[in-house]
Design an enzyme around this catalytic site. Sequence first.
Site, PDB file in Angstrom:
ATOM      1  N   GLU A  49     -38.699 -29.471 -59.298  1.00  0.00           N
ATOM      2  CA  GLU A  49     -39.456 -29.820 -60.504  1.00  0.00           C
ATOM      3  C   GLU A  49     -39.265 -28.674 -61.496  1.00  0.00           C
ATOM      4  O   GLU A  49     -39.741 -27.561 -61.269  1.00  0.00           O
ATOM      5  CB  GLU A  49     -40.920 -30.031 -60.124  1.00  0.00           C
ATOM      6  CG  GLU A  49     -41.556 -31.206 -60.827  1.00  0.00           C
ATOM      7  CD  GLU A  49     -41.756 -30.910 -62.293  1.00  0.00           C
ATOM      8  OE1 GLU A  49     -41.391 -31.719 -63.164  1.00  0.00           O
ATOM      9  OE2 GLU A  49     -42.255 -29.836 -62.574  1.00  0.00           O
ATOM     10  N   SER A  50     -38.573 -28.966 -62.584  1.00  0.00           N
ATOM     11  CA  SER A  50     -38.140 -27.880 -63.467  1.00  0.00           C
ATOM     12  C   SER A  50     -39.304 -27.164 -64.149  1.00  0.00           C
ATOM     13  O   SER A  50     -39.225 -25.958 -64.407  1.00  0.00           O
ATOM     14  CB  SER A  50     -37.146 -28.404 -64.498  1.00  0.00           C
ATOM     15  OG  SER A  50     -37.704 -29.467 -65.233  1.00  0.00           O
ATOM     16  N   CYS A  80     -29.580 -30.484 -60.483  1.00  0.00           N
ATOM     17  CA  CYS A  80     -30.716 -31.300 -60.910  1.00  0.00           C
ATOM     18  C   CYS A  80     -31.738 -30.454 -61.687  1.00  0.00           C
ATOM     19  O   CYS A  80     -31.440 -30.035 -62.791  1.00  0.00           O
ATOM     20  CB  CYS A  80     -31.314 -32.033 -59.717  1.00  0.00           C
ATOM     21  SG  CYS A  80     -32.198 -33.505 -60.218  1.00  0.00           S
ATOM     22  N   ILE A 129     -31.692 -38.100 -58.143  1.00  0.00           N
ATOM     23  CA  ILE A 129     -33.130 -38.328 -57.964  1.00  0.00           C
ATOM     24  C   ILE A 129     -33.848 -37.871 -59.234  1.00  0.00           C
ATOM     25  O   ILE A 129     -33.894 -36.672 -59.530  1.00  0.00           O
ATOM     26  CB  ILE A 129     -33.662 -37.536 -56.742  1.00  0.00           C
ATOM     27  CG1 ILE A 129     -32.867 -37.902 -55.480  1.00  0.00           C
ATOM     28  CG2 ILE A 129     -35.158 -37.818 -56.547  1.00  0.00           C
ATOM     29  CD1 ILE A 129     -33.157 -37.004 -54.287  1.00  0.00           C
ATOM     30  N   HIS A 165     -27.537 -34.191 -56.385  1.00  0.00           N
ATOM     31  CA  HIS A 165     -27.902 -33.319 -55.257  1.00  0.00           C
ATOM     32  C   HIS A 165     -26.743 -33.232 -54.262  1.00  0.00           C
ATOM     33  O   HIS A 165     -26.675 -34.030 -53.332  1.00  0.00           O
ATOM     34  CB  HIS A 165     -29.135 -33.893 -54.535  1.00  0.00           C
ATOM     35  CG  HIS A 165     -30.409 -33.710 -55.277  1.00  0.00           C
ATOM     36  ND1 HIS A 165     -31.327 -32.735 -54.965  1.00  0.00           N
ATOM     37  CD2 HIS A 165     -30.908 -34.363 -56.342  1.00  0.00           C
ATOM     38  CE1 HIS A 165     -32.351 -32.807 -55.790  1.00  0.00           C
ATOM     39  NE2 HIS A 165     -32.121 -33.789 -56.633  1.00  0.00           N
ATOM     40  N   GLU A 167     -26.345 -31.244 -51.936  1.00  0.00           N
ATOM     41  CA  GLU A 167     -26.819 -30.816 -50.602  1.00  0.00           C
ATOM     42  C   GLU A 167     -27.296 -32.014 -49.777  1.00  0.00           C
ATOM     43  O   GLU A 167     -27.546 -31.888 -48.591  1.00  0.00           O
ATOM     44  CB  GLU A 167     -27.928 -29.754 -50.750  1.00  0.00           C
ATOM     45  CG  GLU A 167     -29.310 -30.263 -51.137  1.00  0.00           C
ATOM     46  CD  GLU A 167     -29.433 -30.668 -52.609  1.00  0.00           C
ATOM     47  OE1 GLU A 167     -28.413 -30.737 -53.322  1.00  0.00           O
ATOM     48  OE2 GLU A 167     -30.572 -30.929 -53.039  1.00  0.00           O
TER      49      GLU A 167
END
Length: 190
Positions: A49-50, A80, A129, A165, A167
Site C-alpha cells: 500500500e503506497s 506495484c 493486483i 508482482h 514475486e
Amino acid sequence: MVPVVGILALQGDFEAHARVLRELGAEPREVRIPADLEGLDGLILPGGESTVMTLGIAREGLAEPLRELVDAGTPVLGTCAGLIVLDRDHLGALDIRARRNAFGRQVRSFEADLELAGVDGGPVRAVFIRAPWIDDHGPDVEVLAEVEGHPIAARQGNVLVLAFHPELGGDRRVHELFLDAVRAAAASPG
Ligand code: GLN
C-alpha cells in the site's frame, strides 16, 4: 559473490521477494531503518500500500538515504506500490507519474502474459493486483511493456519498475534480470 539485496520491509509483500532472492542465490536483507541500507548491492521496493509505505519512509527518515542509494547507481527494483513510491510525486527516483489503482480497485486484479523487453524465452506471467500504470514519463524513461496501451514496466538508468508482482506466479526471470544488474554493478568499481 553472494549479492546482498535489501527489501523495504515497512509493509507489504517483502517476504515473497525474500524467498525468490534466496532461491536465486542472493542474500535478502529486510530494510526498516537507514542503517539497514549500508553496503547493499541492490534494493527492492515491494508491492503493498503506497500511502502506508510513503508514511513509513517519512517516519523512519528513509527518504533521503533512499534517494542517495538511487543516485549512487545501486540497482533498484520497484514493483506495484514500489513503482508508485519511486515516482515523481514521491521519492522522485525516476521521471514517471504513476496512476494508482488505474485498472480499477478490486475487480481489476488479473494475470497477463507479457513480452517484457530484456527478458528472453517467451512472455512473462504477470500478476496485477490493484495495479498502477504509468500516466506520464520523461524522455529518459524506457518503456519495457504496456497493457491496454499504458506503460506498466519501465527503466531509467539503474531503476526498474513494474506495475505487476514478479514475486508471485512462479516466473523467476524478472528477478534473474534484476540480479544480473546487481551482480554487474557490484563487480564494477564504484
Ligand atoms: N493499490 C496499491 C497502492 O496504491 C498498490 C497495489 C499493490 O502493490 N499490489 O498502493
